[in-house]
Structure formats: structure tokens, C-alpha cells
Design a protein around this motif. Structure first.
Motif, PDB file in Angstrom:
ATOM      1  N   PRO A  68      15.896  45.420  34.079  1.00  0.00           N
ATOM      2  CA  PRO A  68      16.624  44.973  34.273  1.00  0.00           C
ATOM      3  C   PRO A  68      16.926  43.172  34.099  1.00  0.00           C
ATOM      4  O   PRO A  68      18.063  42.418  33.878  1.00  0.00           O
ATOM      5  N   TYR A  69      15.868  42.691  34.947  1.00  0.00           N
ATOM      6  CA  TYR A  69      15.656  41.231  34.532  1.00  0.00           C
ATOM      7  C   TYR A  69      13.819  40.381  34.084  1.00  0.00           C
ATOM      8  O   TYR A  69      13.401  41.482  33.643  1.00  0.00           O
ATOM      9  N   ALA A  96      12.656  50.333  36.113  1.00  0.00           N
ATOM     10  CA  ALA A  96      11.513  49.807  36.986  1.00  0.00           C
ATOM     11  C   ALA A  96      11.517  48.117  36.692  1.00  0.00           C
ATOM     12  O   ALA A  96      11.194  48.655  35.175  1.00  0.00           O
ATOM     13  N   ASN A  97      11.617  47.343  37.110  1.00  0.00           N
ATOM     14  CA  ASN A  97      11.357  45.994  36.552  1.00  0.00           C
ATOM     15  C   ASN A  97       9.908  45.935  36.047  1.00  0.00           C
ATOM     16  O   ASN A  97       9.157  45.719  37.078  1.00  0.00           O
ATOM     17  N   ALA A  98       9.851  44.968  34.952  1.00  0.00           N
ATOM     18  CA  ALA A  98       7.822  45.185  34.451  1.00  0.00           C
ATOM     19  C   ALA A  98       7.472  43.745  34.973  1.00  0.00           C
ATOM     20  O   ALA A  98       8.620  42.658  34.816  1.00  0.00           O
ATOM     21  N   GLY A  99       6.508  43.309  34.891  1.00  0.00           N
ATOM     22  CA  GLY A  99       6.734  41.747  35.592  1.00  0.00           C
ATOM     23  C   GLY A  99       4.544  41.734  34.888  1.00  0.00           C
ATOM     24  O   GLY A  99       3.964  42.763  34.270  1.00  0.00           O
ATOM     25  N   ALA A 100       4.221  40.900  35.563  1.00  0.00           N
ATOM     26  CA  ALA A 100       2.588  40.597  35.075  1.00  0.00           C
ATOM     27  C   ALA A 100       1.397  41.707  35.663  1.00  0.00           C
ATOM     28  O   ALA A 100       2.035  42.177  36.741  1.00  0.00           O
ATOM     29  N   PHE A 101       0.842  41.849  34.493  1.00  0.00           N
ATOM     30  CA  PHE A 101       0.160  43.160  35.323  1.00  0.00           C
ATOM     31  C   PHE A 101      -1.177  42.719  34.523  1.00  0.00           C
ATOM     32  O   PHE A 101      -1.025  42.308  33.593  1.00  0.00           O
ATOM     33  N   ARG A 102      -1.961  42.818  35.277  1.00  0.00           N
ATOM     34  CA  ARG A 102      -3.943  42.081  34.862  1.00  0.00           C
ATOM     35  C   ARG A 102      -3.794  42.774  33.236  1.00  0.00           C
ATOM     36  O   ARG A 102      -4.034  44.121  32.776  1.00  0.00           O
ATOM     37  N   GLY A 103      -4.783  42.131  32.552  1.00  0.00           N
ATOM     38  CA  GLY A 103      -4.359  42.205  30.931  1.00  0.00           C
ATOM     39  C   GLY A 103      -2.906  41.495  30.115  1.00  0.00           C
ATOM     40  O   GLY A 103      -3.369  41.767  28.885  1.00  0.00           O
TER      41      GLY A 103
END
Length: 714
Positions: A295-296, A332-339
Motif C-alpha cells: 500500500p505504500y 502486505a507492504n514490501a520493503g528492503a530485503f537482502r538482495g
């Protein structure tokens, strides 16, 4: 050199930020949305306020600046007009104990008028789909072509097209987000895990409408991050609630809250077409990608930027094109993740290359080796020259030299039904730092005493990878001192100069370079003055240094005024992995027997830590490949805890052989560069290649669950 806190970590004695306690401390809790999309009609806090032991109840109207960023698409601190996902924060409660706080949070009555849910990212851009933001559902787009891709593909002897999907993945740090905030004399100190203390400090100052100098963040020790602590709202929650309650406030999220409201890896739908000559030379690459950011906006457009650059992998591609979009949904809000957007596109590219090798009848190692970039070559999409420190070919050769690859056919023939055996190999590349045109920099400060003891304050921060130990090692090498004479502090914004995020594989490269630079300044002054006591006497005992990550010297095909829009990297790390596994042809079950992880890390400052990062990345990559997937139905989470969200345990992680392909990165500290992200990238495509080798089915979606594999076998 082991981490200073290694023993305390192992025996459970280390005091993490969520373990802190203060006299008179209150406990916080969050009221969260139970629906994925709706208009807030009313928020009634009266029952919660009346409960014994409750000291404060806050809604969005109580936050001086109810924004987590400068734009509406950054989202509010507390939803006050509209909710856009299950788990979105609506109210904060402070009470005398955790149980009372949670009961009071549940007592806040929120009346919400449901709105249509945008759950399918492929439909988000349809004119008939409801708009989640005033500007629509397109969060960002990046496109680039280096030439006539269609003509090049039409002329190719072999063209492989792959349509693949990668799911949302949880970070699953051992310690959920949380911490403590304390106000004293108009200033707030927040002890809370953070990968970007400077950013969180600015978020707190903005939300409370106070001066930046009135905010101090102490960002550790923290029990893991992997990207989730880059723009986590927890520091803002703590500061706002402690201010209203007039007392220190402690808060921690439950695992169920993290599963609902915490950031995830961006799910991708990706299509790739790659063309080859009959001799195995790459002719062209064409990739389109659709990412779901929730959503953001969070890091969505920046993740897509990295995906674009890495869409051609570590290969020489004469002509390439990338067209990517990232969209808003009520998922679900997605963000920074390894890779950071690379595993998704690498899965598409590497599986296509593997299929091309089969069609051409060329060994998959030989096909890759024929097309790999060498140091100083030009990037396959943007055309800029990469650093001479790139060792992609050496990394692939190291993985392919392992006996698990060399003896793969003998091992395969020894299988006993219904188990069938296969071995796969894959490559990956990942940029080091934020990329050109971003003004990326890290800083360090040093003070010596009359006895020659050195104190260093440096960043980026330590979030579980013991970067402070590596900083000490670099300082000791530059100064010719014993590490016992050196103290390093990270993660405290009152002491450490702004050095950016623990992200983008930049900690060792950027922070280590800043430490080396400040030590060189001290060393020169020391030689001039004749000793540390004399420096103290002269009032010259303090030194500072800034390391600016170098931009590409020649941007290639990128217009100079758009360098920051594409942010190409000068420095890259590589990893090649071999996976051997067994597939049960009747049940679809997969057993991984072993992984070889060769990694191009430049010079390994702390080899033990590098091996630990490699093993952790492989384990996380196996989770993404085989079992981890945050699932939703109409925006409502189905995986709500670790009871129904599977992660690899000690029983699932096989033997991992790590091979350090050391070289010399000329722009890095002691020749080092970042490597902890790239090691997660090739695991998924190597697993898929091994599955195809075992049973002839080439998976098109991660994770490769038994159900999906059985469907393919049928």
C-alpha cells in the motif's frame, strides 16, 4: 577474529535493545487494522482510556506531523482517514504492563467502511481498478534499452522465453522490532534496532516537529535485520508514545504482528527472453518485471532500479532492454530485503540461460563462462565500465571445480527410486553501494589518548554481521597496532557521524574505507608530532574523514543528467553456487544434499565473518527457493505465524562449502568489497536447475513446493 559479543550471543546473555528496562517504564501496544482496505469512519478510545493502568492512548490526530515521509505515498504514522492493509497501525497505547497495554489496544473501537480490495498486482493498473492513492496505483517505472532488441532477438539462432514468479518472503529476524524511548530535558533517546539511524532520526524529528539535534538513536545490539530495519516505523512509535505518556516506554512487536504488518520481499512477475547464437554467444536480453510494493511506496522504486541494473546479470550482452513497473496493492507492504530486487530477476535470467544451454547442447558452465564480464568490461545494459576488481569468471571456475559439480553424473546414477538426483549451478552479481549519482558517503571519527589508545566512531551500523570487529581489524592494520588498543563504536547517532544505511552491501566497503581514511590521517599526524601524548598536548588528538563512494567514470549509455535515476555501480560482487539435491518423484518432496558457495569478496578482512554471511545467505536463499512464501487471500494474510510460515531449520540446511575467491578491489579498504547480499541470489536458480536435472521439470515459480512440483511432473 570473532565478534566481541560472540560468547554473550551464544549463551543468551547479550542485552538487546528490547531487553532494556528503566525505572517507571511503561509498555506500549498498537491497535491495528483487521481489514485490508477501508475508510475510517470513527475511532473511539474511551474504553481504552478508562482502563486501570492505561497512561496514554494516541491516534493520528495526536501526532504533530502524521507522516512517515514527505509524501502521502510514504504513509501516515497512524492511519486516520483510510487503512490500506491488514495490520496497519491506527492507535498507540501506553500502560503499566504489557498485558494491560495489549488489552487496551484491543479495546480501541475502530469503525471502518470497507472499500474494494486491490489484491492482484497485474490488475492494479487497469482503469477499472480502485485507486489506492491520488496519483493512481503506479508507484514507479524504469525502462532502458541499449539498442534494437527486437531485431537482435529475431536474428538469434535460439531464443528462450521464461515467465516466472517469485513470492513474498519474510525477514524472520530472531528479534522482532521493538525498543525503548526516554525523554529528558526536551530531548528523546531511542534504543531501537535500525539499519539507518540517520533516516530514523529524521523520521522522528519530522513526526514530532522537533529539531533534529533533539533526537538520539542508539541502534543496537539488534537480533537481525536483513533489510527490515531500514524504514521500520518502530522508532517513531516509541518516541511519540513516550512523549505523550511522560515516561519511558518499552514496546516490542509479536511475531504475529510482524507477519501481518512487517515488510516483505517484493513479489515479482517477470518475463525474460534471451537470444543466443548457435555457438553460445549471447545476442540479446529482454526483460519485463512487475513488482508489488503493497500500500505504500517504501523502497519499491529503488528496488526496481536495482532489478533493472542486474537484469543482465554478470554477462556481456550486446543489446538489452528492461521495462519494469512497481504497483500499489492492499497486500502486505514490501520493503528492503537482502538482495534488494536481484533474486527475482536473477531467477528469470539464470533459468533461461540454463534452458538455453540444454537446447544448444552446451555445458551450463561453459555457456556462462563464454559470456561473463571481466574486470573493466562494459555493463550489459547501461554500457558503463565496471571495476577491474570484478572476478566473475574466477568465481564460476571455483564453484565448478568442486567435486560436487565434477562428480555430479556419478552421484546422479547412484540414486535409488523413488528418489532422483540432480545438480544445478547458477551465477549472480550485486552492486556495492547505493550507485552512481546518489552522493553515497560514509564517515568516521577518531580520538587518541596520551597512552595511544584509539577510539573510533564509524558507520554504517552493526546489525548482526559484526562490522565493528572488521572496522577494528582495518584500523589495526593501518596503524600497526594491536586490536586491544582500539575501541570501535557504531550505531549511536550522538557519537557516530552520519554514514548512511547498513544496506546495499556497503558496510565493509564504505564504512571500512572511512575507517582506513581516518586512521591514515591519524597516522600521518602521529609521525609528525612524535607520539600520541604530544598530539593530546597540542590539542590535535581528534580526526575525521569522509569516504565518498566513487561514481562510474564513464556513464556509458546513460545521459549524464540521469545518472542518479539509474544509479549504475562501479563495484560489483559475484557469487556462483552449485546445489545437489534429491527429488521424490511420487510426492514432490525435495531434499537438498549440499551447496557450494563461491563468492567474490575482494580481500576477506574477516574470513570467519565472510563465511558466516555466506552460509546465512545460502540458508535464506534455500528458504526462498523451497518453502518461504507469505501468502494472502484478498489482502488477508494466510501465513500468520511461524506455525504456518515455514523457514529452514538446522535439520533443513545441508552442508555448505564456502569458497572465498579473493582478489583486490582497488577502490575498497585493503582490497575488500561487500558480499553479504549477493550470496542469497544464485541459490534459487541453482535449486531450480538441480530439479530440472533430476526430473526434467524446470520450475517457473519460487518457492518450489511439493504441490507445485507434482503439478509440473503431471
Amino acid at each position: 577474529m570473532p565478534a566481541e559479543q560472540a560468547r554473550e550471543i551464544v549463551v543468551g546473555a547479550l542485552e538487546y535493545v528490547t531487553d532494556l528496562r528503566f525505572p517507571g517504564m511503561l509498555h506500549g501496544a498498537v491497535t491495528r487494522s483487521a481489514i485490508p482496505h477501508g475508510r475510517i469512519v470513527a475511532i473511539d478510545t474511551s474504553k481504552a482510556v478508562a482502563m486501570p493502568g492505561v497512561r496514554a492512548v494516541l491516534t493520528g490526530a495526536d501526532v504533530p506531523c502524521n507522516r512517515l515521509g514527505p509524501a502521502d505515498v510514504d504513509g501516515p504514522v497512524l492511519a486516520d482517514r483510510r487503512v490500506r492493509q491488514v495490520g496497519e497501525a491506527i492507535a498507540l497505547v501506553a500502560a503499566v504492563d504489557e498485558g494491560t497495554a495489549r488489552r487496551a489496544a484491543e479495546a480501541v473501537a475502530v469503525t471502518v467502511e470497507p472499500l474494494p480490495v486491490v489484491a492482484d498486482p497485474r490488475e492494479a493498473l487497469s482503469p477499472d481498478t480502485p485507486k489506492l492513492h491520488e496519483g493512481g496505483n503506479l508507484a514507479g517505472r524504469i525502462g532502458f534499452a541499449s539498442g534494437d532488441v527486437d531485431a537482435a532477438l529475431a536474428a538469434a539462432d535460439v531464443v528462450v522465453e521464461r515467465v516466472v514468479g517469485t513470492g513474498a518472503q519474510e525477514h524472520v529476524a530472531i528479534e522482532p522490532p521493538g525498543g525503548v524511548a526516554l525523554w529528558e530535558a526536551g530531548q528523546v533517546t531511542i534504543w531501537c534496532g535500525s539499519q539507518n539511524p540517520g533516516l530514523h532520526r529524521r523520521k522522528v524529528a519530522r513526526a514530532l516537529d522537533i529539531e533534529l539535534d533533539d533526537v538520539r538513536l542508539v541502534a543496537g545490539p539488534v537480533g537481525g535485520a536483513f533489510g527490515a530495519r531500514n524504514d521500520d516505523p518502530m522508532p517513531v512509535f516509541l518516541a511519540v508514545l513516550a512523549k505523550a505518556a511522560g515516561a519511558p516506554v518499552h514496546m516490542r512487536m509479536t511475531r504475529e504482528e510482524v507477519m501481518a504488518a512487517g515488510p516483505k520481499r517484493h513479489p515479482f512477475h517477470t518475463t525474460v527472453r534471451v537470444g543466443f547464437t548457435r555457438d553460445g554467444d549471447l545476442a540479446a536480453s529482454d526483460m519485463t518485471a512487475l513488482a508489488d510494493t503493497g500500500p505504500y511506496v517504501t523502497s519499491g522504486p529503488n528496488v526496481l532500479k536495482t532489478s533493472a541494473e542486474m537484469s543482465v546479470g554478470p554477462y556481456r550482452v550486446p543489446v538489452a532492454r528492461f521495462d519494469g513497473r512497481v504497483v500499489y496493492t492492499n497486500n502486505a507492504n514490501a520493503g528492503a530485503f537482502r538482495g534488494y530486487g536481484v533474486p527475482q530477476v536473477a531467477f528469470a535470467l539464470e533459468t533461461a540461460i540454463d534452458e538455453a544451454a540444454a537446447l544448444l547442447g552446451i555445458d551450463p558452465v561453459e555457456l556462462r563462462m563464454r559470456n561473463l564480464l571481466r574486470g573493466g568490461d562494459r555493463h550489459g545494459l547501461y554500457g558503463h565500465a565496471v571495476t577491474p576488481g570484478l572476478r566473475a569468471a574466477e568465481t564460476l571456475a571455483a564453484a565448478a571445480a568442486d567435486d560436487w559439480w565434477v562428480s555430479r553424473r556419478e552421484w546422479q546414477r547412484a540414486a535409488r527410486g523413488p528418489w532422483r538426483r540432480g545438480t544445478g549451478i547458477a551465477m549472480a552479481v550485486k552492486g556495492v553501494g547505493l550507485g552512481s549519482g546518489r552522493g553515497d558517503a560514509a564517515r568516521a571519527r577518531l580520538i587518541c589518548d596520551i597512552n595511544g589508545h584509539v577510539r573510533i566512531w564509524a558507520g554504517p551500523n552493526h546489525t548482526g554481521q559484526a562490522i565493528d570487529v572488521a572496522y577494528r581489524q582495518i584500523a589495526a592494520d593501518v596503524l600497526g597496532m594491536d586490536t586491544a588498543q582500539i575501541t570501535v563504536t557504531v550505531g549511536d547517532t550522538q557519537l557516530v557521524p552520519e554514514s548512511g544505511a547498513t544496506a546495499a552491501s556497503r558496510s565493509m566497503y564504505a564504512g571500512g574505507s572511512a575507517v582506513a581514511a581516518v586512521c591514515e590521517r591519524y597516522k600521518a599526524a602521529l609521525a609528525e608530532a612524535g607520539g600520541p601524548a604530544r598530539l593530546v598536548e597540542l590539542g590535535r588528538a581528534e580526526f575525521e574523514a569522509t569516504f565518498h563512494l566513487p561514481d562510474v567514470a564513464d556513464p556509458g549509455l546513460i545521459p549524464p543528467d540521469r545518472l542518479g535515476d539509474h544509479a549504475p555501480h562501479l563495484v560489483y560482487g559475484c557469487s556462483a553456487q552449485v546445489v545437489r539435491l534429491e527429488v521424490h518423484e511420487l510426492t514432490g518432496e525435495i531434499r537438498v544434499a549440499g551447496v557450494v558457495c563461491a563468492v567474490d569478496c575482494g580481500r576477506a578482512i574477516n574470513p570467519g565473518a565472510v563465511i558466516g554471511q555466506a552460509e546465512g545467505g545460502v540458508a535464506q536463499g534455500l528458504g526462498l527457493a523451497l518453502m518461504e512464501e507469505h501468502r494472502l487471500d484478498g489482502g488477508r494474510p494466510l501465513t500468520t505465524s511461524l506455525e504456518n510460515y515455514l523457514i529452514p531449520t538446522a535439520r533443513d540446511v545441508p552442508e555448505i562449502r564456502t569458497v572465498l575467491v579473493e582478489g583486490d578491489e582497488p577502490t575498497g579498504p585493503m582490497g575488500a568489497k561487500g558480499m553479504s547480499e549477493v550470496v542469497i541470489v544464485p541459490t534459487g536458480p541453482a535449486v531450480a536447475a538441480a530439479v530440472a536435472d533430476a526430473v526434467g521439470v524446470r520450475p517457473a515459480r519460487l518457492p518450489i513446493t511439493p504441490e507445485r512440483l507434482l503439478e509440473g511432473l503431471r
